[in-house]
Motif scaffolding. Structure first.
Motif, PDB file in Angstrom:
ATOM      1  N   GLY A 172       0.798  -1.218   0.000  1.00 42.28           N
ATOM      2  CA  GLY A 172       0.000   0.000   0.000  1.00 42.28           C
ATOM      3  C   GLY A 172       0.832   1.269   0.000  1.00 42.28           C
ATOM      4  O   GLY A 172       0.317   2.352   0.301  1.00 42.28           O
ATOM      5  N   LYS A 173       2.119   1.159  -0.350  1.00 38.64           N
ATOM      6  CA  LYS A 173       3.000   2.328  -0.353  1.00 38.64           C
ATOM      7  C   LYS A 173       3.371   2.749  -1.779  1.00 38.64           C
ATOM      8  O   LYS A 173       4.389   3.368  -2.017  1.00 38.64           O
TER       9      LYS A 173
ATOM     10  N   ILE B 207      10.338   4.978 -15.085  1.00 38.30           N
ATOM     11  CA  ILE B 207       9.936   6.359 -14.803  1.00 38.30           C
ATOM     12  C   ILE B 207       9.280   6.462 -13.431  1.00 38.30           C
ATOM     13  O   ILE B 207       9.553   7.392 -12.648  1.00 38.30           O
ATOM     14  N   GLU B 208       8.402   5.512 -13.090  1.00 41.98           N
ATOM     15  CA  GLU B 208       7.738   5.548 -11.787  1.00 41.98           C
ATOM     16  C   GLU B 208       8.740   5.396 -10.644  1.00 41.98           C
ATOM     17  O   GLU B 208       8.618   6.050  -9.604  1.00 41.98           O
ATOM     18  N   TYR B 209       9.747   4.548 -10.844  1.00 44.21           N
ATOM     19  CA  TYR B 209      10.770   4.386  -9.809  1.00 44.21           C
ATOM     20  C   TYR B 209      11.512   5.698  -9.584  1.00 44.21           C
ATOM     21  O   TYR B 209      11.761   6.103  -8.436  1.00 44.21           O
TER      22      TYR B 209
ATOM     23  N   GLU C 208      12.302  10.594  -6.139  1.00 45.80           N
ATOM     24  CA  GLU C 208      12.308  12.042  -6.007  1.00 45.80           C
ATOM     25  C   GLU C 208      11.220  12.510  -5.034  1.00 45.80           C
ATOM     26  O   GLU C 208      11.433  13.442  -4.255  1.00 45.80           O
ATOM     27  N   TYR C 209      10.064  11.862  -5.075  1.00 44.60           N
ATOM     28  CA  TYR C 209       8.958  12.231  -4.182  1.00 44.60           C
ATOM     29  C   TYR C 209       9.352  12.045  -2.725  1.00 44.60           C
ATOM     30  O   TYR C 209       9.120  12.910  -1.877  1.00 44.60           O
ATOM     31  N   GLU C 210       9.985  10.898  -2.441  1.00 49.34           N
ATOM     32  CA  GLU C 210      10.347  10.616  -1.051  1.00 49.34           C
ATOM     33  C   GLU C 210      11.509  11.496  -0.588  1.00 49.34           C
ATOM     34  O   GLU C 210      11.596  11.849   0.584  1.00 49.34           O
TER      35      GLU C 210
END
Length: 523
Positions: free
Chosen positions: A387-388, A510-512, A517-519
């Motif tokens: 769920g992360k 791309i998602e990785y 970057e988000y974290e």
């Protein structure tokens, strides 16, 4: 007695490998890296051979080397030519290197059948050249070419050549297994014999035609050699030279010798990959000490043991040579493997979730996925299970068209329609092929929302047919390697359609990047 001097010949012997051609800037850059590693001597090439090597010896003087000495390389004077008039010998002086390495014959057969001269004249060619260079204040190393073959053919003559070279003032006598066909016990016996009859510092230069260059080098050191020659990654003519990336850690970590300066051993993996990259050669993943698989663990029992004590399946600490441990995910994995790969998700007490992840891995591998080569895809899988996972865009559709026009050249165009935070984006792009066109169109659609993707680029693209018996209807596995300014990661896709498999791997990549970057920065 615990000091071994390392002499690197990557720029000369290494450049003679098939498919390798270093530019002048390549040679200078590698020189800096070798100096940082703590190499004692760097052989730059033949000063008279070509304009590039001539330029190297001029340009290398401007480098602020902290430890390494540069050596120029050439042969003894020619038959019947006065040493001071020999162009090759004078070129060695004009190079103005503190060290000069000359090569001469020590095998009687080579003297009579190749040089077409007498045995006595060959000895004079060696001694005259050494005396001349020593009179010009050079440190002189004598490479006794084909020494081991020469010793086996005519022991007395081979010993005479190196003994006369020693008497003439050579600082090091390098025993060369030029054809690379000697066995370790032969090397040991001959080096012992030489030590009884020669008081000079001895060196070893081993070629790898029998796949024994490293073993022969180590054996020579065991018998008293204190000067070791080789190349980074063992590149060189035919089957290559002794690989310094294996020789050095064996000498330091296993035998207790001092070789490199300033903790250079920890830079060994870095320079190995740098030379591969510069030489445009493929990495050997299973290369001892520095290969990406050198400390990779896949079997569940192995991983369980490694977690308890690293020495169970590792002969040295990976970090000691600048490498790192890898825990691989596959259908062979057990709970210990999953736990080791998901530490940051804190799944220790959730056995049901661990089992679910393991079953998913095994199912995917059964379909043809290879998660051990695509750790970024594995992390995305775990995030979805826990769920992360955060979706950054939704695909509404893509289309790829390949058209061959009158000029005979195929044109590929990709159209991508995505949705980002309820904003629809439609982009099209041409490319050199369907994957390139898709990649370009997807980036064009996303970079407006996520500018950090400009830092990311595709590094490698591999396709493997999984079930070849199905011929053109077979499934394919696509692995994509991507990088940004800091990291390299791999992703995987599997499908009966090459473009779909490529799309899966592209999206994962791309998602990785976006999750990282988000974290890190909270996009």
């Amino acid at each position: 007695m615990d000091r071994i001097f390392i002499y690197d010949t990557t720029l000369r012997d290494g450049s003679q490998a098939e498919g390798v051609s270093f530019s002048l800037q390549d040679k200078l850059a590698i020189t800096v890296k070798l100096d940082e590693l703590g190499i004692d001597f760097i052989e730059g090439g033949f000063p008279i051979a070509n304009p590039k090597d001539e330029s190297y010896f001029k340009e290398v003087k401007s480098l602020s080397l902290k430890h390494s000495k540069i050596a120029s390389f050439g042969s003894t004077r020619k038959v019947g030519v006065r040493t001071e008039e020999d162009k090759n010998v004078n070129a060695l002086l004009f190079a103005e290197t503190p060290v000069v390495t000359i090569v001469g014959k020590s095998w009687d057969f080579q003297v009579t059948d190749v040089l077409k001269t007498t045995l006595d004249e060959n000895v004079k060619m060696v001694t005259d050249t050494i005396l001349f260079l020593k009179s010009r204040n050079r440190e002189v190393f004598f490479d006794a070419e084909h020494f081991f073959d020469g010793f086996k053919s005519n022991r007395g003559y081979a010993l005479k050549v190196i003994n006369e070279a020693c008497s003439a003032g050579a600082d090091v006598i390098v025993l060369c297994d030029t054809n690379g066909g000697s066995l370790p016990d032969e090397i040991a016996t001959i080096v012992e014999e030489v030590r009884k009859n020669n008081k000079c510092i001895l060196g070893i230069h081993a070629h790898n035609d029998g796949d024994l260059a490293i073993a022969n080098t180590i054996m020579a050191v065991n018998k008293g050699v204190r000067h070791v020659q080789g190349t980074i990654n063992g590149i060189g003519e035919r089957c290559g030279n002794a690989d310094l990336c294996s020789v050095i850690p064996n000498l330091v970590l296993k035998m207790g010798y001092h070789c490199l300066h300033n903790d250079g051993l920890r830079k060994l993996t870095e320079i190995s990959r740098y030379v591969y990259e510069t030489a445009n050669l493929l990495f050997r993943t299973n290369q001892p000490f520095v290969g990406s698989s050198a400390f990779a663990h896949k079997g569940g029992l192995h991983i369980n043991a490694i977690q308890k004590n690293k020495v169970t399946y590792e002969h040295i600490n990976p970090e000691s040579v600048g490498n790192k441990r890898k825990i691989l995910i596959s259908e062979l994995s057990g709970s210990a493997t999953i736990l080791s790969k998901t530490e940051k998700f804190n799944l220790t007490h959730d056995t049901a979730l661990l089992r679910s992840i393991l079953e998913e891995v095994q199912n995917l591998e059964n379909e043809g996925y290879q998660l051990e080569s695509a750790e970024a895809s594995f992390e995305l899988l775990v995030r979805k299970k826990t769920g992360k996972y955060k979706p950054f865009f939704e695909l509404e559709g893509f289309r790829v068209i390949v058209e061959k026009r009158e000029n005979g050249l195929p044109i590929t165009e990709a159209t991508v329609k995505i949705n980002v935070n309820n904003t629809q984006e439609l982009t099209a792009s041409e490319g050199s092929g369907p994957v390139n066109a898709l990649d370009t169109a997807l980036r064009k659609a996303l970079e407006r929302f996520y500018p950090v993707l400009k830092d990311m680029k595709l590094l490698d693209y591999k396709v493997r047919v999984i079930n070849p018996r199905s011929a053109t209807a077979a499934k394919v596995r696509v692995i994509i390697e991507s990088k940004d300014k800091e990291n390299v990661w791999s992703t995987v896709g599997v499908s009966g359609n090459l473009i779909e498999a490529s799309w899966q791997a592209l999206v994962d990549s791309i998602e990785y990047k976006l999750i990282k970057e988000y974290e890190a920065k909270q996009l």
